[in-house]
Design a protein around this motif. Structure first.
Motif, PDB file in Angstrom:
ATOM      1  N   GLU A  58       9.338  13.616  -3.910  1.00  0.00           N
ATOM      2  CA  GLU A  58       8.984  13.991  -2.540  1.00  0.00           C
ATOM      3  C   GLU A  58       7.563  13.559  -2.218  1.00  0.00           C
ATOM      4  N   ALA A  59       6.675  13.683  -3.181  1.00  0.00           N
ATOM      5  CA  ALA A  59       5.292  13.234  -2.965  1.00  0.00           C
ATOM      6  C   ALA A  59       5.250  11.739  -2.696  1.00  0.00           C
ATOM      7  N   TRP A  60       5.997  10.980  -3.496  1.00  0.00           N
ATOM      8  CA  TRP A  60       6.048   9.516  -3.287  1.00  0.00           C
ATOM      9  C   TRP A  60       6.671   9.187  -1.943  1.00  0.00           C
ATOM     10  N   PHE A  61       7.762   9.862  -1.603  1.00  0.00           N
ATOM     11  CA  PHE A  61       8.501   9.548  -0.388  1.00  0.00           C
ATOM     12  C   PHE A  61       7.661   9.828   0.867  1.00  0.00           C
ATOM     13  N   ARG A  67      -0.437  12.349  -9.034  1.00  0.00           N
ATOM     14  CA  ARG A  67      -1.367  13.457  -8.815  1.00  0.00           C
ATOM     15  C   ARG A  67      -0.670  14.736  -8.351  1.00  0.00           C
ATOM     16  N   TRP A  68       0.649  14.707  -8.229  1.00  0.00           N
ATOM     17  CA  TRP A  68       1.371  15.889  -7.729  1.00  0.00           C
ATOM     18  C   TRP A  68       1.334  17.007  -8.753  1.00  0.00           C
ATOM     19  N   THR A  69       1.156  18.204  -8.287  1.00  0.00           N
ATOM     20  CA  THR A  69       1.219  19.413  -9.140  1.00  0.00           C
ATOM     21  C   THR A  69       2.243  20.370  -8.546  1.00  0.00           C
ATOM     22  N   ARG A  70       2.942  21.037  -9.415  1.00  0.00           N
ATOM     23  CA  ARG A  70       3.996  21.936  -8.953  1.00  0.00           C
ATOM     24  C   ARG A  70       3.383  23.130  -8.204  1.00  0.00           C
ATOM     25  N   PRO A  71       3.874  23.444  -7.028  1.00  0.00           N
ATOM     26  CA  PRO A  71       3.330  24.583  -6.289  1.00  0.00           C
ATOM     27  C   PRO A  71       3.716  25.904  -6.960  1.00  0.00           C
ATOM     28  N   SER A  72       2.892  26.914  -6.742  1.00  0.00           N
ATOM     29  CA  SER A  72       3.166  28.221  -7.345  1.00  0.00           C
ATOM     30  C   SER A  72       4.454  28.825  -6.820  1.00  0.00           C
ATOM     31  N   GLU A  73       4.782  28.513  -5.579  1.00  0.00           N
ATOM     32  CA  GLU A  73       6.018  29.028  -4.998  1.00  0.00           C
ATOM     33  C   GLU A  73       6.638  27.919  -4.140  1.00  0.00           C
ATOM     34  N   LEU A 132       3.177   6.045  -5.437  1.00  0.00           N
ATOM     35  CA  LEU A 132       3.081   6.249  -6.882  1.00  0.00           C
ATOM     36  C   LEU A 132       1.833   7.047  -7.252  1.00  0.00           C
ATOM     37  N   TRP A 133       0.741   6.745  -6.571  1.00  0.00           N
ATOM     38  CA  TRP A 133      -0.514   7.483  -6.831  1.00  0.00           C
ATOM     39  C   TRP A 133      -0.348   8.957  -6.472  1.00  0.00           C
ATOM     40  N   SER A 134       0.329   9.228  -5.358  1.00  0.00           N
ATOM     41  CA  SER A 134       0.568  10.637  -4.971  1.00  0.00           C
ATOM     42  C   SER A 134       1.496  11.321  -5.959  1.00  0.00           C
ATOM     43  N   ILE A 156       0.839  -1.207   0.000  1.00  0.00           N
ATOM     44  CA  ILE A 156       0.000   0.000   0.000  1.00  0.00           C
ATOM     45  C   ILE A 156       0.867   1.248   0.000  1.00  0.00           C
ATOM     46  N   ALA A 157       1.967   1.207   0.757  1.00  0.00           N
ATOM     47  CA  ALA A 157       2.838   2.380   0.823  1.00  0.00           C
ATOM     48  C   ALA A 157       3.473   2.667  -0.539  1.00  0.00           C
TER      49      ALA A 157
END
Length: 523
Positions: free
Chosen positions: A203-206, A186-192, A181-183, A175-176
């Protein structure tokens, strides 16, 4: 990927629910057994280590013998009335082949009894004398393995809990990984980008992976520990009730080893818990002095006194003595001697020999001693080798095939260190002199098929030794039987008489594997 993660999470929750249900089952059984005691399906030493750990060291050997008798491997009968030496019981191996369920300490005890009683039954006090390298070290090894085996024993509920916990950990890891991988998808780059934002898909996966693993561990480990402790308390309470039941039986307190057949497992459990002292005392291990030896030859076992004349006169005529070997050794001047059971009385003589073969004839081997007129020393001829074959269906332990006594004889003055091998099939001994390594002896046990396959990959030649023995690359001897192959390597650059040492170890290994000395010679 989302439905897969949801399905795995549902299965993980089901596993957690299974662990919780197992805990409720154990607790309800504790309450039930408080009203209706029942024996646990566990070996006697496991029960003793749980509720009476201080008794295990003193009762382990006796408990194993009584337990083997209960399981049909040994027979313990009452001694003959009016016996000269006053023993109450006689022990012998029944001939029942052993199975793979025997633990190493049980195998060691069964082997010792089978070898000692090959010529006939013996009383308990005669079973474990003259053990190698010493009786005390043999007993310590048996007790150590018995304790280790008891600590590793997993009752049914503990095995079920372990399987559920491992399944939960495997699901948590899956599950982890998938959740990470699912995160990442779905990750989007932050504006800042800052130190407090997730700035990459990795980082999202980790972070998702770490949080899922931590949550799973925070749930599974405390739950596993609580259910495990609950099961331990249940077993302790159950065995406490059994202990009270055994303690209340006066028959067990006065029982002797000869009553093992009638009392069965109750006597073995009572002995393990220290509640049957008369059944344990006869198995107290102690070395016999070199002037005494037990003999199983004849109608009644006898304790013989070995006399050594200080200055034996030379023979006036041809003399001949035939009998089984009792003991052998060297006197203070280094002269080899041997004592036979001549069957005449409870006394025998340590007769000086012209030469003692290496290894010395095994106990109970049938020998003929001959002395010519004018000679003080005797010449020995082996008529029949003792059957030192193992009674087990499992391979022998390497440390039992080349003993400390063998190495002390071949490397006098060296400090010998025993190093456990990388696997149970290997054992390494290192010899040091002056703090520096001098030599190493590596013993490896293979199947007979593996041993013969190794011969095809290295230059070798067969040696003129009993059995099937090969010299491989001048540093190894390989002893092959119908079931196993044993390789003995002597390593080191400055080894004197390497070939003679290899031959001596090959003889010792062959004898302990049950190879008959009378094997036909090579064509």
């Amino acid at each position: 990927m989302g439905p897969t993660i949801v399905a795995l999470a549902a299965v993980w929750l089901a596993v957690v629910a299974g662990i919780v249900a197992l805990g409720f089952t154990i607790r309800s059984e504790r309450r039930l057994r408080a009203r209706r005691p029942r024996w646990e399906p566990e070996p006697p030493l496991v029960a003793a280590l749980l509720i009476a750990p201080d008794t295990v060291a003193s009762t382990a050997v006796a408990t194993v013998v009584l337990d083997l008798a209960t399981r049909g491997f040994l027979d313990i009968a009452a001694g003959p009335s009016g016996a000269r030496h006053g023993f109450d019981a006689l022990v012998r191996w029944t001939g029942q082949p052993a199975d793979s369920a025997l633990r190493p300490h049980e195998q060691a005890v069964l082997d010792a009894v089978a070898r000692r009683t090959a010529a006939g039954p013996l009383p308990p006090e005669a079973l474990f004398v003259e053990m190698e390298p010493t009786t005390a070290r043999w007993r310590d090894a048996v007790v150590k393995d018995a304790v280790r085996s008891a600590e590793r024993h997993r009752p049914p509920y503990r095995r079920r809990l372990r399987r559920l916990t491992l399944a939960g950990l495997a699901l948590s890891l899956s599950i982890a990984i998938l959740g990470g991988l699912w995160s990442a998808q779905r990750w989007t780059r932050p504006s800042e980008a800052t130190d407090y934002t997730i700035n990459s898909a990795f980082e999202a996966w980790f972070f998702t992976f770490v949080w899922v693993v931590l949550i799973a561990l925070a749930v599974l480990f405390p739950l596993h520990s609580r259910v495990s402790n609950e099961d331990t308390r249940r077993r302790e309470e159950s065995w406490r009730q059994v202990e009270d039941d055994l303690r209340a039986d006066p028959e067990l307190h006065a029982a002797t080893p000869a009553e093992a057949g009638r009392l069965g497992a109750r006597l073995a459990y009572a002995a393990a818990m220290g509640l049957a002292p008369r059944a344990v005392t006869p198995f107290t291990l102690q070395d016999l002095p070199p002037t005494m030896a037990w003999s199983a030859h004849g109608d009644v076992p006898r304790l013989l006194v070995i006399e050594a004349p200080a200055d034996p006169p030379p023979a006036s005529t041809d003399e001949e003595v035939v009998g089984p070997v009792l003991r052998s050794g060297h006197d203070g001047a280094g002269v080899p001697w041997i004592a036979l059971d001549e069957g005449r009385s409870d006394r025998t003589w340590a007769r000086p020999l012209e030469q003692l073969s290496e290894p010395a004839p095994a106990r109970d081997s049938l020998l003929r001693l001959v002395r010519r007129p004018g000679s003080v020393r005797w010449s020995a001829v082996v008529l029949a080798a003792a059957g030192e074959r193992r009674v087990l269906g499992t391979p022998p332990r390497p440390a039992d095939l080349v003993t400390l006594a063998d190495l002390e004889r071949l490397f006098p003055g060296a400090r010998i260190e025993s190093v456990p091998g990388a696997t149970p099939a290997t054992h390494l001994s290192r010899m040091r002199e002056g703090g520096r390594p001098r030599a190493g002896v590596l013993v490896t046990v293979w199947s007979d098929r593996t041993a013969r396959a190794s011969l095809r990959m290295a230059p070798h030649r067969r040696l003129q030794l009993p059995g099937e023995v090969y010299l491989v690359r001048r540093r190894r001897v390989l002893v092959v039987t119908e079931q196993v192959g044993v390789a003995v390597d002597i390593t080191g650059r400055r080894i004197t008489d390497r070939r003679a040492k290899l031959d001596s170890l090959a003889w010792a290994v062959s004898a302990r594997l049950g190879v008959a000395v009378g094997n036909p010679p090579l064509p």
